[in-house]
Design an enzyme around this catalytic site. Structure first.
Site, PDB file in Angstrom:
ATOM      1  N   SER A 151       0.959  -1.146  -0.061  1.00 14.50           N
ATOM      2  CA  SER A 151       0.073   0.017  -0.054  1.00 14.50           C
ATOM      3  C   SER A 151       0.931   1.326   0.101  1.00 14.50           C
ATOM      4  CB  SER A 151      -1.043  -0.009   1.259  1.00 14.50           C
ATOM      5  OG  SER A 151      -1.635   1.316   1.232  1.00 14.50           O
ATOM      6  N   TYR A 164      -2.296  -0.597  10.488  1.00 15.23           N
ATOM      7  CA  TYR A 164      -2.202  -1.353   9.259  1.00 15.23           C
ATOM      8  C   TYR A 164      -1.072  -0.570   8.369  1.00 15.23           C
ATOM      9  CZ  TYR A 164      -3.528  -1.531   4.128  1.00 15.23           C
ATOM     10  OH  TYR A 164      -3.754  -2.161   2.722  1.00 15.23           O
TER      11      TYR A 164
END
Length: 296
Positions: A151, A164
């Protein structure tokens, strides 16, 4: 005998390449599985729960392709070993792995139990390593690819999304170091870095959103959390991609003769990562992310 061995070698070389993709029940994983099958890969689409494959099967049917669906939970070593062994038994080789399975997390340190933060690391970091470790001997044998869907947020720590981001950052750094080692034995390692994606990924977060919001509003983070929730949709709306668009980057990385290590899937992701890589002392990123928490 020599001719027979040569024929077996030629057959293996001409057979479709075999790719195993984790986390294919929805989102990028499902789109990548369909795209790989359309491109001619023998595609092993793995899921944590075989009861949640209806949409995956429907997507394959609509695309006119076949997928082999197997169970694999990245937090269960036995399912990893069994699935990879099964692929080897059936096809005799493994040409590529796409680590896509992941879980989101929202909250901040004082508002989350450590168990939830550990779970994020278990799935998004250790789960990736577990699958990669099991697959690497076979990828060495085939001169294959090890691809991880990371990501852009693995480069930039996002407020109220720390767990995350930390897991994705750890994964990217590990893979960055591993890439040089793996290249010495013929395996190409890449990390895909999407920005915001329109998918059901967020629905699978192990978070009680009502309780989290109540806790934030009752404490010292009320203003920052409210401003963050106000700002976030604006940022996402301007940069959001479909799962299919991200899957195109995955497929390109599977087929490119010399893929880069770090691959952003959009201009937003490129700019996000570029800002971080140019920010030597961290002040520029802090200025950006703190602005998200202030009233507009």
């Amino acid at each position: 005998m020599i001719a027979s061995v040569q024929n077996m070698t030629d057959t293996a070389a001409s057979a479709p390449k075999t790719v195993l993709i984790t986390g294919t029940s929805s989102g990028v994983g499902r789109a990548a599985a369909v795209a790989a099958a359309q491109a001619g890969f023998t595609t092993i689409a793995t899921v944590r729960d075989l009861e949640r494959t209806e949409q995956l099967r429907e997507a394959a049917k609509d695309a006119g392709v076949e997928l082999e669906i197997r169970r694999l939970d990245v937090t269960e070593p036995d399912t990893i070993e069994q699935t990879i062994s099964g692929v080897l038994d059936t096809y005799g080789k493994l040409d590529a792995v796409v680590n896509n399975a992941g879980v989101g997390s929202i909250g901040t340190l004082e508002l989350l139990p450590l168990e939830q933060i550990r779970y994020s690391m278990e799935v998004n970091f250790f789960g990736v390593l577990a699958v990669s470790k099991a697959a690497l001997p076979h990828l060495r044998a085939s001169g294959g690819r090890l691809i991880t869907v990371g990501s852009a947020y693995g480069s930039v720590g996002q407020p109220f999304n720390e767990a995350y981001c930390a897991a994705k950052a750890a994964t990217e750094i590990y893979m960055e170091g591993l890439a040089a080692v793996a290249a010495e034995v013929g395996v190409r390692v890449s990390v895909i870095q999407p920005g915001p994606i329109a998918s059901s990924f967020g629905e699978n977060m192990p978070v009680d959103r009502v309780a989290l919001r109540a806790a934030a509003e009752a404490g010292q983070y009320k203003s920052a959390y409210a401003n963050y929730l106000t700002y976030l949709p604006t940022m996402v709306a301007s940069a959001i991609q479909s799962s299919e668009q991200v899957a195109e980057s995955v497929l390109h990385t599977l087929t490119d003769p010399a893929p880069a290590f770090r691959i952003q899937t959009s201009d937003f992701a490129k700019g996000f990562v570029a800002d971080k890589l140019a920010d030597v002392d961290g002040s520029a990123i802090q200025a950006i992310t703190r602005e998200w928490l202030r009233a507009g």
